[in-house]
Write a protein that holds these residues in place. Sequence first.
Motif, PDB file in Angstrom:
ATOM      1  N   ARG A 179     -11.270  17.286   0.164  1.00  0.00           N
ATOM      2  CA  ARG A 179     -10.936  17.145  -1.259  1.00  0.00           C
ATOM      3  C   ARG A 179      -9.672  17.917  -1.630  1.00  0.00           C
ATOM      4  N   VAL A 180      -9.222  18.776  -0.746  1.00  0.00           N
ATOM      5  CA  VAL A 180      -7.977  19.514  -0.988  1.00  0.00           C
ATOM      6  C   VAL A 180      -7.119  19.427   0.260  1.00  0.00           C
ATOM      7  N   GLY A 181      -5.841  19.634   0.090  1.00  0.00           N
ATOM      8  CA  GLY A 181      -4.948  19.695   1.237  1.00  0.00           C
ATOM      9  C   GLY A 181      -4.319  18.374   1.639  1.00  0.00           C
ATOM     10  N   LEU A 182      -4.676  17.279   0.955  1.00  0.00           N
ATOM     11  CA  LEU A 182      -4.062  15.994   1.264  1.00  0.00           C
ATOM     12  C   LEU A 182      -2.931  15.730   0.293  1.00  0.00           C
ATOM     13  N   ARG A 183      -1.904  15.049   0.771  1.00  0.00           N
ATOM     14  CA  ARG A 183      -0.814  14.688  -0.140  1.00  0.00           C
ATOM     15  C   ARG A 183      -1.120  13.389  -0.885  1.00  0.00           C
ATOM     16  N   TRP A 184      -2.207  12.709  -0.506  1.00  0.00           N
ATOM     17  CA  TRP A 184      -2.598  11.459  -1.150  1.00  0.00           C
ATOM     18  C   TRP A 184      -3.878  11.665  -1.911  1.00  0.00           C
ATOM     19  N   ARG A 185      -4.163  10.715  -2.797  1.00  0.00           N
ATOM     20  CA  ARG A 185      -5.418  10.763  -3.526  1.00  0.00           C
ATOM     21  C   ARG A 185      -6.579  10.582  -2.556  1.00  0.00           C
ATOM     22  N   ALA A 186      -7.504  11.520  -2.568  1.00  0.00           N
ATOM     23  CA  ALA A 186      -8.633  11.478  -1.634  1.00  0.00           C
ATOM     24  C   ALA A 186      -9.502  10.246  -1.854  1.00  0.00           C
ATOM     25  N   ASP A 187      -9.605   9.769  -3.100  1.00  0.00           N
ATOM     26  CA  ASP A 187     -10.459   8.605  -3.355  1.00  0.00           C
ATOM     27  C   ASP A 187      -9.839   7.311  -2.835  1.00  0.00           C
ATOM     28  N   PHE A 188      -8.584   7.336  -2.445  1.00  0.00           N
ATOM     29  CA  PHE A 188      -7.945   6.158  -1.843  1.00  0.00           C
ATOM     30  C   PHE A 188      -8.227   6.069  -0.341  1.00  0.00           C
ATOM     31  N   ILE A 189      -8.889   7.078   0.209  1.00  0.00           N
ATOM     32  CA  ILE A 189      -9.161   7.126   1.648  1.00  0.00           C
ATOM     33  C   ILE A 189     -10.665   7.114   1.869  1.00  0.00           C
ATOM     34  N   ARG A 190     -11.132   6.133   2.631  1.00  0.00           N
ATOM     35  CA  ARG A 190     -12.567   6.040   2.915  1.00  0.00           C
ATOM     36  C   ARG A 190     -12.975   7.044   3.981  1.00  0.00           C
ATOM     37  N   ARG A 191     -12.223   7.098   5.065  1.00  0.00           N
ATOM     38  CA  ARG A 191     -12.509   8.021   6.177  1.00  0.00           C
ATOM     39  C   ARG A 191     -11.190   8.377   6.855  1.00  0.00           C
ATOM     40  N   LEU A 192     -11.214   9.451   7.612  1.00  0.00           N
ATOM     41  CA  LEU A 192     -10.123   9.817   8.504  1.00  0.00           C
ATOM     42  C   LEU A 192     -10.670   9.765   9.919  1.00  0.00           C
ATOM     43  N   ALA A 193      -9.869   9.260  10.842  1.00  0.00           N
ATOM     44  CA  ALA A 193     -10.309   9.174  12.241  1.00  0.00           C
ATOM     45  C   ALA A 193      -9.279   9.856  13.126  1.00  0.00           C
ATOM     46  N   ARG A 194      -9.737  10.330  14.262  1.00  0.00           N
ATOM     47  CA  ARG A 194      -8.848  10.918  15.262  1.00  0.00           C
ATOM     48  C   ARG A 194      -8.883  10.049  16.512  1.00  0.00           C
ATOM     49  N   ARG A 195      -7.682   9.779  17.046  1.00  0.00           N
ATOM     50  CA  ARG A 195      -7.584   9.053  18.305  1.00  0.00           C
ATOM     51  C   ARG A 195      -6.415   9.621  19.087  1.00  0.00           C
ATOM     52  N   ASP A 196      -6.692  10.118  20.267  1.00  0.00           N
ATOM     53  CA  ASP A 196      -5.667  10.710  21.129  1.00  0.00           C
ATOM     54  C   ASP A 196      -4.833  11.740  20.381  1.00  0.00           C
ATOM     55  N   LEU A 210       0.819  -1.215   0.000  1.00  0.00           N
ATOM     56  CA  LEU A 210       0.000   0.000   0.000  1.00  0.00           C
ATOM     57  C   LEU A 210       0.850   1.261   0.000  1.00  0.00           C
ATOM     58  N   ARG A 211       2.108   1.160   0.432  1.00  0.00           N
ATOM     59  CA  ARG A 211       2.980   2.340   0.405  1.00  0.00           C
ATOM     60  C   ARG A 211       3.073   2.886  -1.021  1.00  0.00           C
ATOM     61  N   LEU A 212       3.095   2.000  -2.009  1.00  0.00           N
ATOM     62  CA  LEU A 212       3.181   2.449  -3.397  1.00  0.00           C
ATOM     63  C   LEU A 212       1.905   3.157  -3.839  1.00  0.00           C
ATOM     64  N   ALA A 213       0.755   2.714  -3.366  1.00  0.00           N
ATOM     65  CA  ALA A 213      -0.506   3.385  -3.702  1.00  0.00           C
ATOM     66  C   ALA A 213      -0.535   4.799  -3.142  1.00  0.00           C
ATOM     67  N   PHE A 214       0.122   5.004  -1.997  1.00  0.00           N
ATOM     68  CA  PHE A 214       0.142   6.321  -1.356  1.00  0.00           C
ATOM     69  C   PHE A 214       1.432   7.083  -1.656  1.00  0.00           C
ATOM     70  N   ASP A 215       2.150   6.657  -2.700  1.00  0.00           N
ATOM     71  CA  ASP A 215       3.388   7.325  -3.138  1.00  0.00           C
ATOM     72  C   ASP A 215       4.389   7.504  -2.004  1.00  0.00           C
ATOM     73  N   MET A 216       4.529   6.472  -1.188  1.00  0.00           N
ATOM     74  CA  MET A 216       5.504   6.478  -0.099  1.00  0.00           C
ATOM     75  C   MET A 216       6.749   5.714  -0.530  1.00  0.00           C
ATOM     76  N   ALA A 217       7.860   6.081   0.067  1.00  0.00           N
ATOM     77  CA  ALA A 217       9.102   5.360  -0.208  1.00  0.00           C
ATOM     78  C   ALA A 217       9.023   3.965   0.408  1.00  0.00           C
TER      79      ALA A 217
END
Length: 160
Positions: A112-129, A58-65
């Motif tokens: 839809r803006v401000g992410l370094r990854w494709r927004a359609d690759f992310i279903r949700r964002l969650a916050r924990r601590d 999945l690192r490759l899908a998110f353009d990570m090294a």
Amino acid sequence: MSTIEALTFDLQGETFALEANLVREVLDLLPETEIPGAPPFVGAVINFRGRIIPLVDLRLAFDMAVGAPTIDNRIVVIEHPLDGEPALIGLRADKVHEVTSITDDSTAEVPRVGLRWRADFIRRLARRDGDLIVIPDLDQIFAARGQSASVTSLHPTQAR
């Protein structure tokens, strides 16, 4: 308010989560067999209990090294539908944490803006601590990378 149980894991210092009911097992690194001509996203297979399963990065899908393997690296074996059929897939993880509860009120739509990854690759964002947890959309990742057929063709039970 609904709650999902999710396995959290790291990719390049970012925390991701998958619904725990998808996870079949978390493995130490296993010997890999590279697939000649396969795209790097799914360029190897592993032997999991006598079954040959594709290993997705999945690192490759998110353009990570992609770094060298470490003692913390794991393979998360999930069962995920490909072309309407359940398939076992191994996902590389830099480090696996724990199963945690994620409630609807701790999640947000993906901006839809401000992410370094494709927004359609992310279903949700969650916050924990105070930390951000990315819940990837595996269907979108496999489809957009054009890898559904490649992943399927590497899975012997999926061959037609």
